[in-house]
Design a protein around this motif. Structure first.
Motif, PDB file in Angstrom:
ATOM      1  N   VAL A   1      32.270  41.950  44.077  1.00 31.49           N
ATOM      2  CA  VAL A   1      33.241  41.342  43.169  1.00 31.49           C
ATOM      3  C   VAL A   1      32.464  40.446  42.198  1.00 31.49           C
ATOM      4  CG1 VAL A   1      35.116  41.395  44.854  1.00 31.49           C
ATOM      5  CG2 VAL A   1      33.647  39.375  44.718  1.00 31.49           C
ATOM      6  N   ARG A   2      33.173  39.848  41.250  1.00 27.46           N
ATOM      7  CA  ARG A   2      32.567  38.884  40.337  1.00 27.46           C
ATOM      8  C   ARG A   2      33.259  37.540  40.525  1.00 27.46           C
ATOM      9  NH1 ARG A   2      27.911  40.663  38.098  1.00 27.46           N
ATOM     10  NH2 ARG A   2      28.223  39.269  36.310  1.00 27.46           N
ATOM     11  N   VAL A   3      32.455  36.485  40.633  1.00 31.11           N
ATOM     12  CA  VAL A   3      32.977  35.126  40.770  1.00 31.11           C
ATOM     13  C   VAL A   3      32.232  34.241  39.781  1.00 31.11           C
ATOM     14  CG1 VAL A   3      33.304  33.145  42.290  1.00 31.11           C
ATOM     15  CG2 VAL A   3      33.498  35.468  43.217  1.00 31.11           C
ATOM     16  N   GLU A   4      32.966  33.641  38.866  1.00 25.03           N
ATOM     17  CA  GLU A   4      32.342  32.791  37.856  1.00 25.03           C
ATOM     18  C   GLU A   4      31.218  33.545  37.129  1.00 25.03           C
ATOM     19  OE1 GLU A   4      33.354  29.341  37.304  1.00 25.03           O
ATOM     20  OE2 GLU A   4      35.026  30.204  38.395  1.00 25.03           O
ATOM     21  N   GLY A   5      31.444  34.834  36.893  1.00 24.32           N
ATOM     22  CA  GLY A   5      30.487  35.640  36.162  1.00 24.32           C
ATOM     23  C   GLY A   5      29.309  36.140  36.965  1.00 24.32           C
ATOM     24  N   ARG A   6      29.268  35.842  38.248  1.00 26.48           N
ATOM     25  CA  ARG A   6      28.139  36.244  39.085  1.00 26.48           C
ATOM     26  C   ARG A   6      28.587  37.252  40.128  1.00 26.48           C
ATOM     27  NH1 ARG A   6      27.634  30.671  38.764  1.00 26.48           N
ATOM     28  NH2 ARG A   6      28.556  30.430  40.836  1.00 26.48           N
ATOM     29  N   PRO A   7      27.683  38.159  40.544  1.00 29.00           N
ATOM     30  CA  PRO A   7      28.042  39.104  41.596  1.00 29.00           C
ATOM     31  C   PRO A   7      28.120  38.413  42.951  1.00 29.00           C
ATOM     32  CG  PRO A   7      25.736  39.377  41.012  1.00 29.00           C
ATOM     33  CD  PRO A   7      26.317  38.381  40.035  1.00 29.00           C
ATOM     34  N   ALA A   8      29.054  38.838  43.757  1.00 30.84           N
ATOM     35  CA  ALA A   8      29.209  38.336  45.121  1.00 30.84           C
ATOM     36  C   ALA A   8      29.849  39.455  45.930  1.00 30.84           C
ATOM     37  CB  ALA A   8      30.057  37.074  45.147  1.00 30.84           C
ATOM     38  N   TRP A   9      29.861  39.293  47.255  1.00 34.20           N
ATOM     39  CA  TRP A   9      30.346  40.365  48.116  1.00 34.20           C
ATOM     40  C   TRP A   9      31.306  39.828  49.173  1.00 34.20           C
ATOM     41  CZ3 TRP A   9      25.771  40.178  45.712  1.00 34.20           C
ATOM     42  CH2 TRP A   9      25.308  41.337  45.065  1.00 34.20           C
ATOM     43  N   LEU A  10      32.206  40.712  49.571  1.00 34.52           N
ATOM     44  CA  LEU A  10      33.169  40.468  50.641  1.00 34.52           C
ATOM     45  C   LEU A  10      33.173  41.671  51.573  1.00 34.52           C
ATOM     46  CD1 LEU A  10      36.417  39.243  48.828  1.00 34.52           C
ATOM     47  CD2 LEU A  10      35.267  38.005  50.669  1.00 34.52           C
ATOM     48  N   PRO A  11      33.571  41.496  52.835  1.00 38.82           N
ATOM     49  CA  PRO A  11      33.885  42.683  53.635  1.00 38.82           C
ATOM     50  C   PRO A  11      34.996  43.465  52.936  1.00 38.82           C
ATOM     51  CG  PRO A  11      33.700  40.751  55.039  1.00 38.82           C
ATOM     52  CD  PRO A  11      33.669  40.253  53.624  1.00 38.82           C
ATOM     53  N   SER A  12      34.837  44.760  52.862  1.00 39.07           N
ATOM     54  CA  SER A  12      35.809  45.590  52.128  1.00 39.07           C
ATOM     55  C   SER A  12      37.234  45.346  52.621  1.00 39.07           C
ATOM     56  CB  SER A  12      35.440  47.063  52.291  1.00 39.07           C
ATOM     57  OG  SER A  12      34.133  47.305  51.830  1.00 39.07           O
ATOM     58  N   ALA A  13      37.374  45.141  53.926  1.00 40.27           N
ATOM     59  CA  ALA A  13      38.710  44.961  54.501  1.00 40.27           C
ATOM     60  C   ALA A  13      39.363  43.659  54.073  1.00 40.27           C
ATOM     61  CB  ALA A  13      38.614  45.011  56.030  1.00 40.27           C
ATOM     62  N   ASP A  14      38.581  42.734  53.476  1.00 39.56           N
ATOM     63  CA  ASP A  14      39.123  41.417  53.121  1.00 39.56           C
ATOM     64  C   ASP A  14      39.481  41.293  51.641  1.00 39.56           C
ATOM     65  OD1 ASP A  14      38.672  40.785  55.726  1.00 39.56           O
ATOM     66  OD2 ASP A  14      36.994  39.434  55.368  1.00 39.56           O
ATOM     67  N   LEU A  15      39.235  42.322  50.848  1.00 38.45           N
ATOM     68  CA  LEU A  15      39.439  42.196  49.407  1.00 38.45           C
ATOM     69  C   LEU A  15      40.896  41.903  49.065  1.00 38.45           C
ATOM     70  CD1 LEU A  15      38.444  42.287  46.523  1.00 38.45           C
ATOM     71  CD2 LEU A  15      38.701  44.785  46.570  1.00 38.45           C
ATOM     72  N   ASP A  16      41.835  42.636  49.640  1.00 38.10           N
ATOM     73  CA  ASP A  16      43.244  42.411  49.326  1.00 38.10           C
ATOM     74  C   ASP A  16      43.673  40.996  49.704  1.00 38.10           C
ATOM     75  OD1 ASP A  16      43.485  44.937  48.305  1.00 38.10           O
ATOM     76  OD2 ASP A  16      44.413  45.799  50.103  1.00 38.10           O
ATOM     77  N   ALA A  17      43.179  40.502  50.847  1.00 42.72           N
ATOM     78  CA  ALA A  17      43.523  39.145  51.277  1.00 42.72           C
ATOM     79  C   ALA A  17      42.984  38.111  50.289  1.00 42.72           C
ATOM     80  CB  ALA A  17      42.968  38.880  52.673  1.00 42.72           C
ATOM     81  N   ALA A  18      41.788  38.363  49.754  1.00 46.82           N
ATOM     82  CA  ALA A  18      41.212  37.424  48.793  1.00 46.82           C
ATOM     83  C   ALA A  18      41.998  37.425  47.484  1.00 46.82           C
ATOM     84  CB  ALA A  18      39.751  37.776  48.533  1.00 46.82           C
TER      85      ALA A  18
END
Length: 370
Positions: A248-265
């Motif tokens: 994902v992108r956060v404040e213009g920077r790349p970052a990562w999440l567990p795929s299963a958590d994306l909708d929750a985020a």
């Protein structure tokens, strides 16, 4: 398509994932899988901020041990073997980073870093066959190790095993901690303990996933720093975890999440809550401190060389630091707001302060600074 999350969404997601709404019982297990750092009443206050129930770590099936960065952490008792295996250094570069050994230090020692951990672990396994004080264990282990692994300690005016080496060698052989009494005790491994032999990236990937579940989105540098190693040395674990992650992108920077958590985020609830977070709280352990507290003055206040205060979290933002002052059986909480607190925040402080006092076994005398 790479999703973009705002800072506010990230904060809301972490607050929800860590159970700070007090509506997610499984959040305690997720935090403990990563590790709840312990120092004095910290673990009890971490639980008090997240649960309506018992705040004794033992009631949640947690046991204490030296793990990440050599610091004491509570972990789920049934997972101790797997956590020890996940934390096994991959090689000398990884072990040296965890020991904080520079190149000159490594050459001075003359023993490969991972071998040094193994030698100290062998000594601890021989010494800790029943509960024993840390000082007694250190003295006994010192006699079993070569001089190269000892240090001249000015504070206690003697030569003994390197402190970080002793800490990092304990969990591999199942040596735990009992901090419930007046004196810290090292405890022997359970009967079914299985000592990890080789560093396994597939098993170490659990540390990446555990971190990102409660402190994501983040990148490899943040995870490695939490574990206490370098991103290069920890790269095998990150690469093993990547198939289970989404960028994902956060404040213009790349970052990562567990795929299963994306909708929750993306759909995290509004963090309409007030919580007193103790020093070393999991929320404050995030390595992207600029995201957690954008104001440099707030970061300087929260993260000191020694004696960090706690943080007052209100509606998704850190709005103050705080310190407990105990006198007998009464507790006063000194609050230092970043700015004048909103009336609705102030109205919710007393109940939360009562929780802090109760978790410490004290009676609330009052709040100052607000």
């Amino acid at each position: 398509m790479v999703e973009t999350l705002t800072r506010e969404q990230v904060m809301a997601h972490r607050i929800a994932a860590q159970g700070l709404h007090r509506d997610r019982p499984g959040a305690i297990a997720a935090l403990a899988s990563l590790g709840i750092q312990d120092s004095g009443p910290t673990a009890r206050l971490v639980l008090a901020a997240r649960t309506e129930g018992d705040v004794d770590p033992l009631a949640h099936g947690l046991t204490d041990g030296w793990t990440h960065r050599g610091a004491p952490h509570h972990h789920p008792t049934p997972q101790r073997n797997d956590i020890a295996a996940a934390a096994r250094p991959f090689g000398d570069a990884d072990a040296g980073a965890r020991l904080n050994w520079s190149g000159p230090e490594q050459r001075r020692v003359g023993i490969p870093a991972r071998e040094a951990i193994d030698r100290a672990a062998d000594a601890l396994a021989e010494v800790v066959t029943e509960p024993i004080t840390k000082g007694a264990a250190s003295t006994a282990v010192t006699k079993l190790l070569p001089e190269a692994l000892l240090r001249d300690c000015r504070s206690c005016a003697c030569v003994h095993v390197n402190e970080q080496l002793m800490r990092l060698s304990a969990f591999p052989v199942g040596v735990g901690l009992d901090a419930t009494g007046k004196t810290l005790l090292l405890t022997p491994p359970p009967p079914d303990w299985s000592r990890p032999v080789e560093g396994d990236p597939a098993r170490a990937a659990r540390l990446v996933l555990d971190y990102l579940r409660v402190l994501g989105p983040a990148g490899p540098r943040e995870v490695a720093d939490f574990v206490g190693t370098s991103p290069t040395a920890f790269a095998p674990a990150w690469e093993a975890a990547l198939p289970q992650l989404v960028e994902v992108r956060v404040e213009g920077r790349p970052a990562w999440l567990p795929s299963a958590d994306l909708d929750a985020a993306l759909g995290a609830p509004e963090p309409d809550l007030v919580r007193f977070l103790p020093p070393l709280d999991p929320m404050l352990q995030a390595r992207d401190r600029e995201l957690l507290a954008p104001d440099p003055a707030v970061r300087k206040d929260l993260y000191r060389v020694i004696g960090n205060p706690g943080a007052l979290l209100a509606d998704g933002e850190i709005v103050a630091s705080w310190r407990p002052r105990a006198s007998g059986k009464r507790l006063t909480i000194e609050v230092a707001p970043v700015a004048e607190l909103e009336p609705d925040v102030r109205a919710r402080l007393d109940d939360e302060a009562e929780r802090v006092a109760a978790a410490r076994g004290l009676t609330l005398a009052g709040l100052t600074g607000v």
